[in-house]
Design an enzyme around this catalytic site. Structure first.
Site, PDB file in Angstrom:
ATOM      1  N   HIS A 156       8.221  15.314   8.924  1.00  0.00           N
ATOM      2  CA  HIS A 156       7.304  14.215   8.586  1.00  0.00           C
ATOM      3  C   HIS A 156       5.883  14.494   9.045  1.00  0.00           C
ATOM      4  O   HIS A 156       4.921  14.143   8.372  1.00  0.00           O
ATOM      5  CB  HIS A 156       7.777  12.893   9.209  1.00  0.00           C
ATOM      6  CG  HIS A 156       8.717  12.142   8.313  1.00  0.00           C
ATOM      7  ND1 HIS A 156       8.379  11.767   7.045  1.00  0.00           N
ATOM      8  CD2 HIS A 156       9.969  11.690   8.516  1.00  0.00           C
ATOM      9  CE1 HIS A 156       9.399  11.122   6.490  1.00  0.00           C
ATOM     10  NE2 HIS A 156      10.388  11.068   7.355  1.00  0.00           N
TER      11      HIS A 156
ATOM     12  N   GLN B  70      13.518  14.818  10.356  1.00  0.00           N
ATOM     13  CA  GLN B  70      12.531  13.985  11.020  1.00  0.00           C
ATOM     14  C   GLN B  70      11.281  14.804  11.338  1.00  0.00           C
ATOM     15  O   GLN B  70      10.156  14.339  11.159  1.00  0.00           O
ATOM     16  CB  GLN B  70      13.125  13.406  12.307  1.00  0.00           C
ATOM     17  CG  GLN B  70      12.213  12.404  12.996  1.00  0.00           C
ATOM     18  CD  GLN B  70      11.853  11.260  12.093  1.00  0.00           C
ATOM     19  OE1 GLN B  70      12.683  10.747  11.347  1.00  0.00           O
ATOM     20  NE2 GLN B  70      10.602  10.880  12.088  1.00  0.00           N
TER      21      GLN B  70
ATOM     22  N   SER C 250       6.735   8.369  13.038  1.00  0.00           N
ATOM     23  CA  SER C 250       8.171   8.210  12.810  1.00  0.00           C
ATOM     24  C   SER C 250       8.976   8.939  13.887  1.00  0.00           C
ATOM     25  O   SER C 250       8.490   9.879  14.501  1.00  0.00           O
ATOM     26  CB  SER C 250       8.507   8.777  11.434  1.00  0.00           C
ATOM     27  OG  SER C 250       9.809   8.398  11.058  1.00  0.00           O
TER      28      SER C 250
ATOM     29  N   GLU D  11      13.416   4.207  16.376  1.00  0.00           N
ATOM     30  CA  GLU D  11      13.285   3.725  14.996  1.00  0.00           C
ATOM     31  C   GLU D  11      14.566   4.049  14.219  1.00  0.00           C
ATOM     32  O   GLU D  11      15.184   3.171  13.635  1.00  0.00           O
ATOM     33  CB  GLU D  11      12.070   4.405  14.342  1.00  0.00           C
ATOM     34  CG  GLU D  11      11.850   4.001  12.886  1.00  0.00           C
ATOM     35  CD  GLU D  11      10.860   4.922  12.171  1.00  0.00           C
ATOM     36  OE1 GLU D  11      10.513   5.989  12.729  1.00  0.00           O
ATOM     37  OE2 GLU D  11      10.461   4.573  11.046  1.00  0.00           O
ATOM     38  N   HIS D  12      14.936   5.338  14.214  1.00  0.00           N
ATOM     39  CA  HIS D  12      16.192   5.768  13.584  1.00  0.00           C
ATOM     40  C   HIS D  12      17.141   6.231  14.680  1.00  0.00           C
ATOM     41  O   HIS D  12      16.736   6.993  15.556  1.00  0.00           O
ATOM     42  CB  HIS D  12      15.949   6.962  12.645  1.00  0.00           C
ATOM     43  CG  HIS D  12      14.959   6.685  11.560  1.00  0.00           C
ATOM     44  ND1 HIS D  12      13.638   7.090  11.643  1.00  0.00           N
ATOM     45  CD2 HIS D  12      15.080   6.050  10.364  1.00  0.00           C
ATOM     46  CE1 HIS D  12      12.995   6.718  10.545  1.00  0.00           C
ATOM     47  NE2 HIS D  12      13.841   6.078   9.748  1.00  0.00           N
TER      48      HIS D  12
ATOM     49  N   TYR E 189       0.834  -1.183   0.000  1.00  0.00           N
ATOM     50  CA  TYR E 189       0.000   0.000   0.000  1.00  0.00           C
ATOM     51  C   TYR E 189       0.881   1.250   0.000  1.00  0.00           C
ATOM     52  O   TYR E 189       1.775   1.382   0.836  1.00  0.00           O
ATOM     53  CB  TYR E 189      -0.935   0.033   1.216  1.00  0.00           C
ATOM     54  CG  TYR E 189      -1.844   1.230   1.124  1.00  0.00           C
ATOM     55  CD1 TYR E 189      -2.915   1.206   0.244  1.00  0.00           C
ATOM     56  CD2 TYR E 189      -1.584   2.386   1.836  1.00  0.00           C
ATOM     57  CE1 TYR E 189      -3.725   2.320   0.086  1.00  0.00           C
ATOM     58  CE2 TYR E 189      -2.389   3.511   1.679  1.00  0.00           C
ATOM     59  CZ  TYR E 189      -3.458   3.476   0.799  1.00  0.00           C
ATOM     60  OH  TYR E 189      -4.242   4.571   0.634  1.00  0.00           O
TER      61      TYR E 189
ATOM     62  N   GLN F 254     -10.623   0.885   1.668  1.00  0.00           N
ATOM     63  CA  GLN F 254     -11.140  -0.026   0.639  1.00  0.00           C
ATOM     64  C   GLN F 254     -10.006  -0.788  -0.052  1.00  0.00           C
ATOM     65  O   GLN F 254     -10.191  -1.938  -0.478  1.00  0.00           O
ATOM     66  CB  GLN F 254     -12.044   0.710  -0.360  1.00  0.00           C
ATOM     67  CG  GLN F 254     -11.406   1.824  -1.178  1.00  0.00           C
ATOM     68  CD  GLN F 254     -11.456   3.175  -0.466  1.00  0.00           C
ATOM     69  OE1 GLN F 254     -11.532   3.255   0.763  1.00  0.00           O
ATOM     70  NE2 GLN F 254     -11.364   4.242  -1.241  1.00  0.00           N
TER      71      GLN F 254
ATOM     72  N   HIS G 125      -0.100 -40.647  20.035  1.00  0.00           N
ATOM     73  CA  HIS G 125       1.217 -40.169  19.610  1.00  0.00           C
ATOM     74  C   HIS G 125       2.259 -41.258  19.850  1.00  0.00           C
ATOM     75  O   HIS G 125       3.137 -41.491  19.021  1.00  0.00           O
ATOM     76  CB  HIS G 125       1.619 -38.912  20.400  1.00  0.00           C
ATOM     77  CG  HIS G 125       0.974 -37.656  19.915  1.00  0.00           C
ATOM     78  ND1 HIS G 125      -0.376 -37.447  19.967  1.00  0.00           N
ATOM     79  CD2 HIS G 125       1.504 -36.531  19.350  1.00  0.00           C
ATOM     80  CE1 HIS G 125      -0.653 -36.250  19.462  1.00  0.00           C
ATOM     81  NE2 HIS G 125       0.465 -35.678  19.078  1.00  0.00           N
TER      82      HIS G 125
ATOM     83  N   ASN H 176      -2.327   6.482   6.585  1.00  0.00           N
ATOM     84  CA  ASN H 176      -2.892   7.309   7.646  1.00  0.00           C
ATOM     85  C   ASN H 176      -3.592   6.428   8.690  1.00  0.00           C
ATOM     86  O   ASN H 176      -3.550   5.201   8.608  1.00  0.00           O
ATOM     87  CB  ASN H 176      -3.853   8.351   7.055  1.00  0.00           C
ATOM     88  CG  ASN H 176      -5.006   7.686   6.307  1.00  0.00           C
ATOM     89  OD1 ASN H 176      -5.273   6.491   6.473  1.00  0.00           O
ATOM     90  ND2 ASN H 176      -5.688   8.449   5.472  1.00  0.00           N
TER      91      ASN H 176
ATOM     92  N   GLU I  78       2.913 -37.192  28.620  1.00  0.00           N
ATOM     93  CA  GLU I  78       1.963 -36.107  28.315  1.00  0.00           C
ATOM     94  C   GLU I  78       0.542 -36.641  28.147  1.00  0.00           C
ATOM     95  O   GLU I  78      -0.372 -35.892  27.782  1.00  0.00           O
ATOM     96  CB  GLU I  78       2.412 -35.331  27.065  1.00  0.00           C
ATOM     97  CG  GLU I  78       3.623 -34.436  27.311  1.00  0.00           C
ATOM     98  CD  GLU I  78       3.861 -33.414  26.198  1.00  0.00           C
ATOM     99  OE1 GLU I  78       3.203 -33.490  25.146  1.00  0.00           O
ATOM    100  OE2 GLU I  78       4.731 -32.534  26.392  1.00  0.00           O
TER     101      GLU I  78
ATOM    102  N   ASP J  62      16.727   6.617   4.215  1.00  0.00           N
ATOM    103  CA  ASP J  62      15.362   6.792   3.728  1.00  0.00           C
ATOM    104  C   ASP J  62      15.284   6.538   2.228  1.00  0.00           C
ATOM    105  O   ASP J  62      14.257   6.116   1.717  1.00  0.00           O
ATOM    106  CB  ASP J  62      14.879   8.230   4.000  1.00  0.00           C
ATOM    107  CG  ASP J  62      14.577   8.460   5.464  1.00  0.00           C
ATOM    108  OD1 ASP J  62      14.380   7.470   6.190  1.00  0.00           O
ATOM    109  OD2 ASP J  62      14.547   9.638   5.893  1.00  0.00           O
TER     110      ASP J  62
END
Lengths: 427, 427
Positions: free
Chosen positions: B258, B255, B233, B322-323, B124, B186, B415, B209, B410, B356
């Site tokens: 963003h 950063q 981020s 993250e970074h 996506y 969708q 088994h 989003n 067990e 990036d």
């Protein structure tokens, strides 16, 4: 058993449908236990242990004395069996270690990837009639090899406030760092939030009933990772006339005894084999102690005749079995064609039980068709990979302009500027 | 900017708190779109594209003519930049390929692990003002190397019913097999269930989003896997007096642009450096086009003074950025000590923008502290590992008894029986 003869592709979806999972509306119960454990910590744990496990405990910690006592209670021959199994699991998972991956993508641009252990992991082992100590081998052994610092185990106490000795023995043998007598939802909540006694962990592993399954799902909402989504266990056997009908029947039954919702499927290119397996199943079923459970699961089982092995493999890849036993002449064709399966058992002398206990492969596997996109538990389940990059003056001069152009085209001027400043300083 | 001076450990949790994510109550919207797409397929897609993207499309498929047209529209220099970046990403991710892991755990017990591609994956890519074509390089390139058969891309159309040419160019370059003009909830629903036009996939990757984030969470309830949980981020820079204040400021700002919820942190053992960076930030901020967004994010940013690098590393591991940019004299100490981070950028000439876009590492990384237990996207994100075992007559004789003992302990007789039958046949 349901016999299905050469189903057309349009019917596959229906033929391969798994038993409906009746996930009852227990989410509200789970959420309220979580809320209470988050707020009240140990006192909530104590309350729910009294409520659900009918025992009042002063402390949930398993003491060294209890572990030593357990070691006395487990028979020497079972200990040796557990040690052998652990050793095989260790060999197989140690072999999965990977080296640092390091490349220079451009002159002066060094990139590498390293795996580091997840520092704190939690293992859940159900209680009840069958003590699943084998699952401890499958989870604690790779956690240890990966280098996880804290390996926490939670398992519910019985009414005497004790945990099965085989569980304690296996946990201690496999390097579990802390063992707690806590079960069900409250155990998962404790490892999610941490309490005064029980540490918070970053990832939770292990099987459980519906309540535990939903609790693990809820735990992910609070930032904890889990091993994989859960579903009833399943086995698909592919057999032609080179298979041994009695062996195949015993494998189908060993899957069937897990629970009434277990899924058991035989796919065969031989009607003769299907008939022979059916007869054998009836014969062997009669003498099993868990005959009621197995009978119900066997009632839902499917014997599917397929004309060719090529079509059979398409069907099997569509199903994506958790356990896949292959007893056919042309093994190589199957091994090259299988795309979706959790673990594959090859030949007449490789029962599923071998992988469940002692061959060395992991028995925590994707059910419910998840083999299409999830791996079974393996060494990497206990690590995460971190990437690194170090760029020299020469390196940024090499790739700087491309970064500027792309950042500009994405409308991110500050991203571009971080490069421009550096490039200008080198002019 | 918030200056924090040598915070005591008990305050770390509060100091490191991330901006609250206001996940509004949009789950019901998501569920209703999912229900409709599942039931009505393409006609529901058409309806929601009209509603959310204000354009009516006869078909959501991007045609070869449109791809060719896009290729004409992208400038030659941007194409070359994209090609360079793709080539570096390819080099780094190809190096991550692993061989089959094969061991004999006991005589006659052969076990191996092989990775196979996830056959169908969905990517996506958001639309809007900034066309994130760089994310396509990061997702489609490893999907292709892994051998995924179907690589589907969904991205919302603009009001003219078109997708940004750079997105189409990158998608085509990186081996996306099918591109659809579908966005938002969708799109995720379409890839979850499949429609007459859009194929169902097994795993969905990519940013988005709030609506897309919640839709991806809901998709997992229907058996689809996702790349990782999402969050805003974030960047943490560790700098001492060997750092360049202007460079550090430019990284913090890249950063910050963003989004207003971006998290920007500087940790330093030098008060002088903190002061210098603060001055530089103000200077550079003034001339940025996305000044409003960046100003808000910078307001929430933190400048943390810590006395020693040892304590700084404890704090950073607790935060799990993250970074993570490292501009200090003793790099080796930091690299050996870092346990939790998505991607690490080392030295004064390694801006986050490099990773990036073009260094070769992946930019899809764990935010929100998830670096404690999740990897960033890498080659393995597009595969699953399958285990295999083949046991000979000799092999089952070797491990059979251990399996019998453990299965018995067990309480799983069937088994045990699957092994006993085989052992008896060999007597």
């Amino acid at each position: 058993m349901n016999k299905i003869d050469n189903p057309p592709i349009v019917d596959w979806k229906q033929v391969l449908e798994r038993p409906t999972q009746t996930v009852a509306d227990i989410e509200s119960t789970v959420v309220s236990v979580f809320t209470e454990v988050k707020q009240d910590g140990d006192s909530a744990i104590k309350k729910y242990t009294e409520k659900f496990d009918s025992v009042s405990l002063d402390s949930s910690i398993v003491s060294t004395a209890e572990i030593n006592e357990a070691e006395e209670l487990v028979s020497e021959e079972l200990k040796k069996a557990i040690q052998l199994a652990k050793s095989n699991v260790e060999t197989f998972h140690k072999a999965q270690k990977t080296e640092k991956v390091s490349v220079q993508t451009a002159n002066g641009v060094d990139c590498w990837q390293e795996k580091r252990p997840i520092q704190k992991v939690g293992l859940y082992i159900p209680g009840g009639t069958a003590p699943l100590f084998s699952t401890i081998l499958m989870l604690a052994t790779p956690a240890n090899i990966a280098g996880c610092k804290e390996i926490v185990l939670c398992s519910p106490p019985n009414k005497e406030g004790k945990i099965n000795p085989a569980i304690l023995y296996a946990a201690n043998l496999c390097g579990v760092t802390k063992i707690y007598k806590v079960g069900g939802i409250q155990a998962i909540a404790a490892m999610t939030f941490g309490t005064e006694t029980i540490p918070q962990v970053y990832k939770i592993f292990g099987p459980g009933n519906q309540f535990v399954t939903v609790a693990k799902q809820i735990a992910t909402k609070y930032g904890v990772a889990i091993d994989m989504p859960a579903g009833p266990s399943e086995l698909l056997v592919l057999a032609d006339d080179t298979a041994n009908a009695a062996f195949v029947a015993s494998d189908l039954l060993s899957q069937a005894e897990h629970g009434t919702d277990s899924q058991v499927i035989l796919v065969s290119t031989s009607k003769k084999m299907i008939a022979a397996v059916e007869t054998e199943v009836e014969k062997q079923l009669a003498v099993l102690p868990r005959v009621e459970i197995a009978t119900k699961a066997i009632e839902n089982s499917k014997l599917i005749y397929i004309e060719t092995i090529e079509i059979a493999m398409q069907l099997i890849n569509e199903y994506a079995p958790e356990h896949f036993i292959v007893c056919v002449e042309n093994e190589d064709y199957v091994l090259n064609t299988i795309e979706n399966a959790g673990s594959v058992f090859i030949g007449n002398y490789t029962p599923e039980s071998a992988g469940d206990y002692a061959s060395g492969t992991n028995h925590t596997l994707p059910t419910n068709g998840y083999a299409k996109q999830y791996s079974g538990v393996n060494l990497d389940s206990f690590t995460k990979s971190i990437t690194f990059q170090k760029i020299s003056k020469q390196g940024i001069q090499k790739i700087g302009e491309a970064i500027e152009l792309m950042a500009d085209a994405e409308g991110l001027q500050a991203h571009k500027n971080a490069v421009t400043l550096r490039l200008n300083s080198l002019k």
